[in-house]
Write a protein that holds these residues in place. Structure first.
Motif, PDB file in Angstrom:
ATOM      1  N   GLY A  76     -64.243  46.863  20.915  1.00  0.00           N
ATOM      2  CA  GLY A  76     -62.792  46.771  20.793  1.00  0.00           C
ATOM      3  C   GLY A  76     -62.205  45.738  21.730  1.00  0.00           C
ATOM      4  N   ALA A  77     -61.486  46.226  22.748  1.00  0.00           N
ATOM      5  CA  ALA A  77     -60.754  45.315  23.623  1.00  0.00           C
ATOM      6  C   ALA A  77     -61.558  44.848  24.826  1.00  0.00           C
ATOM      7  CB  ALA A  77     -59.481  45.989  24.114  1.00  0.00           C
ATOM      8  N   ASP A 123     -59.723  31.579  13.442  1.00  0.00           N
ATOM      9  CA  ASP A 123     -60.932  31.421  12.631  1.00  0.00           C
ATOM     10  C   ASP A 123     -62.164  31.306  13.514  1.00  0.00           C
ATOM     11  OD1 ASP A 123     -59.498  31.565  10.344  1.00  0.00           O
ATOM     12  OD2 ASP A 123     -59.490  29.412   9.927  1.00  0.00           O
ATOM     13  N   TYR A 165     -70.087  37.209  20.256  1.00  0.00           N
ATOM     14  CA  TYR A 165     -69.511  37.609  21.550  1.00  0.00           C
ATOM     15  C   TYR A 165     -69.725  39.096  21.782  1.00  0.00           C
ATOM     16  CZ  TYR A 165     -67.217  33.049  21.187  1.00  0.00           C
ATOM     17  OH  TYR A 165     -66.985  31.701  21.055  1.00  0.00           O
ATOM     18  N   HIS A 166     -69.565  39.871  20.723  1.00  0.00           N
ATOM     19  CA  HIS A 166     -69.810  41.308  20.844  1.00  0.00           C
ATOM     20  C   HIS A 166     -71.259  41.570  21.262  1.00  0.00           C
ATOM     21  CE1 HIS A 166     -71.885  44.651  18.861  1.00  0.00           C
ATOM     22  NE2 HIS A 166     -70.911  45.376  19.359  1.00  0.00           N
ATOM     23  N   GLN A 168     -54.239  29.131  13.579  1.00  0.00           N
ATOM     24  CA  GLN A 168     -55.161  29.687  12.592  1.00  0.00           C
ATOM     25  C   GLN A 168     -56.583  29.228  12.887  1.00  0.00           C
ATOM     26  OE1 GLN A 168     -54.425  31.975  10.011  1.00  0.00           O
ATOM     27  NE2 GLN A 168     -56.665  32.071  10.075  1.00  0.00           N
ATOM     28  N   ARG A 209     -61.125  46.109  15.227  1.00  0.00           N
ATOM     29  CA  ARG A 209     -62.359  45.398  15.575  1.00  0.00           C
ATOM     30  C   ARG A 209     -63.500  46.397  15.800  1.00  0.00           C
ATOM     31  NH1 ARG A 209     -64.656  43.169  20.632  1.00  0.00           N
ATOM     32  NH2 ARG A 209     -65.948  41.396  20.029  1.00  0.00           N
ATOM     33  N   ARG A 210     -63.190  47.431  16.585  1.00  0.00           N
ATOM     34  CA  ARG A 210     -64.217  48.436  16.905  1.00  0.00           C
ATOM     35  C   ARG A 210     -64.656  49.185  15.651  1.00  0.00           C
ATOM     36  NH1 ARG A 210     -61.337  51.936  19.307  1.00  0.00           N
ATOM     37  NH2 ARG A 210     -61.017  50.711  21.191  1.00  0.00           N
ATOM     38  N   ASN A 243     -67.085  36.357  16.439  1.00  0.00           N
ATOM     39  CA  ASN A 243     -66.786  37.715  16.872  1.00  0.00           C
ATOM     40  C   ASN A 243     -68.066  38.512  17.128  1.00  0.00           C
ATOM     41  OD1 ASN A 243     -65.482  40.209  17.210  1.00  0.00           O
ATOM     42  ND2 ASN A 243     -65.426  40.616  15.008  1.00  0.00           N
ATOM     43  N   ASP A 244     -68.999  38.459  16.188  1.00  0.00           N
ATOM     44  CA  ASP A 244     -70.234  39.232  16.327  1.00  0.00           C
ATOM     45  C   ASP A 244     -71.081  38.716  17.497  1.00  0.00           C
ATOM     46  OD1 ASP A 244     -69.281  40.434  14.084  1.00  0.00           O
ATOM     47  OD2 ASP A 244     -71.147  40.323  12.956  1.00  0.00           O
ATOM     48  N   TYR A 265     -62.498  32.356  16.560  1.00  0.00           N
ATOM     49  CA  TYR A 265     -62.763  33.658  17.181  1.00  0.00           C
ATOM     50  C   TYR A 265     -63.461  34.583  16.187  1.00  0.00           C
ATOM     51  CZ  TYR A 265     -61.868  38.352  18.856  1.00  0.00           C
ATOM     52  OH  TYR A 265     -62.015  39.654  19.228  1.00  0.00           O
ATOM     53  N   PHE A 316     -67.193  47.270  13.836  1.00  0.00           N
ATOM     54  CA  PHE A 316     -68.565  47.370  14.351  1.00  0.00           C
ATOM     55  C   PHE A 316     -69.190  48.720  14.005  1.00  0.00           C
ATOM     56  CE2 PHE A 316     -67.219  43.795  17.099  1.00  0.00           C
ATOM     57  CZ  PHE A 316     -68.206  42.916  16.696  1.00  0.00           C
ATOM     58  N   SER A 364     -55.331  46.176  16.988  1.00  0.00           N
ATOM     59  CA  SER A 364     -56.380  45.172  16.737  1.00  0.00           C
ATOM     60  C   SER A 364     -57.710  45.635  17.300  1.00  0.00           C
ATOM     61  CB  SER A 364     -55.998  43.841  17.390  1.00  0.00           C
ATOM     62  OG  SER A 364     -54.845  43.343  16.777  1.00  0.00           O
ATOM     63  N   ARG A 365     -57.679  46.213  18.493  1.00  0.00           N
ATOM     64  CA  ARG A 365     -58.920  46.641  19.133  1.00  0.00           C
ATOM     65  C   ARG A 365     -59.593  47.746  18.304  1.00  0.00           C
ATOM     66  NH1 ARG A 365     -56.536  48.996  24.654  1.00  0.00           N
ATOM     67  NH2 ARG A 365     -55.579  46.957  24.531  1.00  0.00           N
ATOM     68  N   ALA A 409     -49.053  44.277  20.344  1.00  0.00           N
ATOM     69  CA  ALA A 409     -50.375  43.652  20.224  1.00  0.00           C
ATOM     70  C   ALA A 409     -50.642  43.270  18.776  1.00  0.00           C
ATOM     71  CB  ALA A 409     -51.443  44.611  20.725  1.00  0.00           C
ATOM     72  N   ASN A 410     -50.225  44.141  17.868  1.00  0.00           N
ATOM     73  CA  ASN A 410     -50.461  43.870  16.451  1.00  0.00           C
ATOM     74  C   ASN A 410     -49.665  42.672  15.953  1.00  0.00           C
ATOM     75  OD1 ASN A 410     -52.261  45.920  16.237  1.00  0.00           O
ATOM     76  ND2 ASN A 410     -50.827  47.382  15.323  1.00  0.00           N
ATOM     77  N   LYS A 421     -51.369  38.381  16.349  1.00  0.00           N
ATOM     78  CA  LYS A 421     -52.221  37.591  15.457  1.00  0.00           C
ATOM     79  C   LYS A 421     -51.426  36.898  14.360  1.00  0.00           C
ATOM     80  CE  LYS A 421     -56.823  39.328  16.193  1.00  0.00           C
ATOM     81  NZ  LYS A 421     -58.013  39.930  15.603  1.00  0.00           N
ATOM     82  N   PRO A 422     -50.490  37.589  13.678  1.00  0.00           N
ATOM     83  CA  PRO A 422     -49.707  36.868  12.667  1.00  0.00           C
ATOM     84  C   PRO A 422     -48.964  35.686  13.262  1.00  0.00           C
ATOM     85  CG  PRO A 422     -49.426  39.224  12.386  1.00  0.00           C
ATOM     86  CD  PRO A 422     -50.191  39.022  13.660  1.00  0.00           C
ATOM     87  N   GLU A 439     -49.488  31.506  12.165  1.00  0.00           N
ATOM     88  CA  GLU A 439     -48.416  30.755  11.507  1.00  0.00           C
ATOM     89  C   GLU A 439     -48.600  29.241  11.620  1.00  0.00           C
ATOM     90  OE1 GLU A 439     -44.852  32.307  13.180  1.00  0.00           O
ATOM     91  OE2 GLU A 439     -45.019  34.199  12.085  1.00  0.00           O
ATOM     92  N   ARG A 442     -70.303  48.126  10.520  1.00  0.00           N
ATOM     93  CA  ARG A 442     -71.496  47.272  10.461  1.00  0.00           C
ATOM     94  C   ARG A 442     -72.751  48.084  10.782  1.00  0.00           C
ATOM     95  NH1 ARG A 442     -73.055  42.230  14.470  1.00  0.00           N
ATOM     96  NH2 ARG A 442     -73.442  43.951  15.892  1.00  0.00           N
TER      97      ARG A 442
END
Lengths: 344, 445
Positions: free
Chosen positions: B112-113, B166, B175-176, B162, A213-214, B172-173, B168, A217, A209-210, B148-149, B152-153, B157, A220
């Motif tokens: 990323g993380a 949504d 917070y980044h 969900q 996400r990265r 997302n942008d 998040y 960006f 996921s990380r 980790a993958n 999210k699923p 559920e 973008r």
């Protein structure tokens, strides 16, 4: 262990990265051909040539992004199918763009709208759009991939919103607000597909996921740099090399980034300001004079600086990925967008 | 009424009014160009933080200017004509300044993380690394990725899960951008290593089905519990976002209060839960009503007290409102919020300029050919368009050998490949000649 798992775990040592990239592109092209098959009765050589020509930067970026996390062996089929769908989405936007701009030419050939009329062009564009979405939906094979379908829908929605935003000539009051609006528009219109390319590539190749996400960006930032450079080149690139007349954005009163900076320094009643407010676009010698004003007021420099900043940002997002020839290739693409020689 | 041919003839005359030779200045001048970014971040001697590397040009002059030839082609059918103007050998010279705009290096994986870069390196799949070993990731690392993958699923559920995803994704942008631009947010995020330890712990807990937020375990050098740090970080994110993106700030708050409402966990009340229990709780929770999602950010009950706190206009009542929700703030936490908020305002100020090198730059160019297309318009005026130029400033020399340190190395490497950047200066020179020829065409009409 699935092919995806094998790709994630496979060692990259001794891999001929160049050969892999060529093979990836060949498999992408094969998927495009196969996706075009059901549409063939409705298409002419013109549409086929749109898929055959061009730099294919989006699918290239998508495949390289997939290789960031799966550096060896064949990628899962769904990555190639996804790349073909991405290109189809892009071609759909080109066809619709030419309808909106009433453009007679596309890459030196007649535009679909010029050759086949607006009605057919709209529908052929729609066909690409829908086929692209069908392609992504058909490519997924796990529950987790379903999130990608949602992402594709969101990107397609964003592209449409961005196109509409661009047609809206509303100018916010402050320069900061105007630039904020510009970035919102290009994030949707242009960067959304680059972002999707990276996210989908990494996601379908089994990345974390990380990383997805990265990668988003990175996409973008790359997409933003790409669009800003398109805006800058519209002013400074010579016609013969650009394949179109300089100053199209100004002639159409588009709120491109150089024009927004010029608006700040020249004011709303300058020829540039008037064009942006829809009060008459300069033509002929007046257009040339207005383009020189853009040069003299520092608007080109300011916009180009922003493009370079985005390209540098793109490099930043690549750093946490493991060093590899594929990461290097993405770095080169980001640098090339802002460093490609002018007028050579 | 001037024909194109007579204009071209006058253009190529040896001198006098209306000729190119008679109209050329001693040199073309470009007062300034840039500043242009060269690199996102470099270390700079004398600065604790370094900054983004930039170059700016001033007093650029291209000359001496002399016409070496004017050659023409035949008129074509549509009244256009191409003419090549050749200028003799010349030199571009001017001044440059290499500097950095002060800013902290971003040492978190904000795209990323949001973990420190060194932690990422431990997970890296470096295909060139290792002493002859196959550069594969380990099974344990692979399991961590797959685990980790899978999260999210699972969340997606349920409607409430969900909705969380949504929310998040929607911000997302934002917070980044907050993490990317706000050095204090990054500093407090990674302080003491609590977040990194929490991340590892969460991974183990999900893997083994043990408690995610234990009451008897602390994280990082400051000894935070899982709940304390998780919720405080949400406040920190709120403080970083509230000025630029109040909706994103509010979403961070809503997430925190939703956790408290659905699981009974607050900063001080720890209700230990396993990953399975968290998912079950989310699964059974009702998604927030649409009205809540659409509510204005400032309507959140914690918005007003928090705003008073970050603006340092608060009193005990504001702290009590938070405490009553199980969100006590100690003096250090208040200070952190205020610093993060102040930084979110400060980042808009112009950055300090850190000088690295300055001097003269120059490049000699041989004869340069400029091709113009002349077109006679219906009103008999002649329009002039530059269609080709051989002007090249490749090899622009800065005396870069003396540039110091990392900044010097990076600048040399970037400028070497910065063809478009030189193209911007070439364009300025091209446009000055074009304007001159255009002016002569206007005179001849």
């Amino acid at each position: 262990m699935s092919p995806t798992d094998q790709a994630v775990l496979a060692p990259a040592r001794g891999v001929d990265a160049e050969a892999l990239q060529k093979e990836d592109m060949a498999r992408f092209r094969a998927e495009v051909e196969s996706a075009l098959d059901p549409q063939a009765p409705y298409l002419t050589e013109l549409e086929f040539s749109m898929f055959a020509n061009g730099k294919k930067i989006r699918p290239r970026v998508m495949l390289l992004a997939a290789r960031l996390v799966a550096p060896a062996g064949p990628l899962p089929d769904k990555v190639y199918k996804g790349a073909a769908s991405l290109e189809m989405l892009h071609v759909a936007t080109l066809i619709h763009d030419d309808v909106i701009d009433e453009a007679p030419l596309r890459r030196g050939l007649p535009s679909v709208s010029a050759a086949r009329g607006t009605k057919i062009a709209v529908l052929v564009g729609d066909l690409q759009f829908v086929q692209a979405l069908r392609g992504f939906a058909a490519a997924v094979d796990t529950e987790r991939d379903m999130a990608l379908v949602r992402r594709v829908m969101d990107a397609a929605f964003d592209v449409c919103r961005g196109e509409l935003d661009e047609l809206d000539r509303f100018l916010p009051e402050t320069s900061e607000q105007r630039r904020e609006r510009y970035y919102k528009t290009i994030d949707r219109k242009t960067a959304a597909l680059f972002r999707l390319a990276c996210q989908a590539g990494i996601d379908l190749a089994g990345g974390r996921s990380r990383d997805i996400r990265r990668g988003g960006f990175f996409g973008r930032a790359l997409g933003r740099a790409f669009q800003i450079m398109d805006d800058v080149r519209d002013v400074v690139e010579l016609d013969a090399l650009a394949g179109k007349s300089a100053g199209v954005d100004l002639a159409l009163g588009r709120h491109s980034l150089p024009l927004l900076y010029a608006y700040d320094s020249l004011g709303p009643d300058s020829p540039v300001g008037r064009a942006m407010r829809g009060l008459g676009a300069p033509e002929g010698a007046d257009l040339e004079d207005a383009l020189d004003m853009l040069r003299d007021c520092g608007a080109i420099d300011a916009a180009y600086a922003d493009a370079r900043r985005e390209a540098e940002d793109a490099l930043f997002y690549l750093e946490p990925f493991p060093p590899s020839p594929f990461r290097d290739a993405l770095r080169r693409i980001a640098r090339e967008v802002v460093d490609r020689p002018l007028n050579r | 009424m001037a024909s194109i041919q007579s204009f071209v003839t006058r253009l190529s005359d040896a001198g006098g009014p209306g000729t190119l030779t008679g109209s050329l200045p001693m040199q073309f001048s470009v007062a300034s160009a840039g500043p242009f970014p060269l690199a996102g971040h470099v270390a700079v001697a004398g600065s604790d933080v370094g900054g983004s590397l930039m170059i700016e040009y001033s007093e650029l002059e291209f000359g001496p200017l002399a016409v070496a030839g004017v050659t023409t082609g035949p008129d074509d059918d549509e009244g256009t004509h191409e003419v090549d103007v050749t200028l003799g050998a010349a030199q571009l010279q001017g001044h440059y300044e290499l500097f950095a705009l002060e800013s902290s290096r971003v040492d978190l994986d904000v795209g990323g993380a949001v973990q420190p870069f060194p932690a990422l390196e431990a997970l890296s799949m470096d295909p060139t690394g290792g002493a002859g070993d196959d550069p594969t990731i380990t099974e344990a690392q692979y399991d961590q990725i797959m685990q980790a993958n899978a999260q999210k699923p699972k969340l997606a559920e349920s409607p409430a899960g969900q909705q969380m995803l949504d929310s998040y994704n929607q911000y997302n942008d934002a917070y980044h951008d907050a993490f990317k631009s706000n050095a204090l947010l990054r500093q407090y995020w990674s302080a003491g290593g609590a977040i990194a330890e929490m991340s590892d712990h969460t991974s183990d807990a999900l893997d083994q089905g043990t408690v995610v937020n234990p009451a008897d375990k602390t994280f990082g050098t400051s000894g935070f519990t899982y709940n304390m740090n998780a919720l405080q970080q949400k406040f920190n994110v709120w403080a970083a976002c509230v000025n630029d993106n109040p909706a994103a700030a509010a979403a961070a708050l809503k997430f925190g209060t939703a956790v408290a409402t659905t699981t009974g966990n607050t900063k001080t009340t720890i209700n230990p839960m396993t990953g399975g229990e968290v998912y079950a709780t989310v699964d059974q929770a009702k998604p927030a009503p649409a009205a809540n999602l659409l509510a204005a950010p400032e309507e959140h009950p914690l918005h007003a007290p928090l705003l008073s706190i970050v603006q340092n206009s608060h009193d005990d009542r504001h702290l009590d409102i938070l405490a009553n929700q199980g969100m006590e703030l100690n003096d250090d936490e208040v200070k952190a919020l205020q610093e993060i908020y102040a930084e979110s305002l400060r980042v808009k100020d112009p950055a300090a300029r850190l000088p690295i090198a300055s001097g003269n730059c120059a490049v000699a160019v041989g004869e340069t050919v400029f091709r113009f297309r002349l077109t006679r318009q219906p009103n008999d005026t002649i329009t002039v368009k530059l269609v080709q130029s051989s002007l090249s400033l490749d090899g622009l020399d800065y005396g870069a050998g003396q540039w110091p340190g990392e900044a010097g190395d990076v600048a040399r490497e970037r400028l070497e490949s910065a063809a478009f950047l030189r193209g911007i200066i070439e364009d300025r020179i091209n446009s000055q000649l074009t304007r001159l020829v255009r002016g002569l065409a206007a005179q001849s009409a």
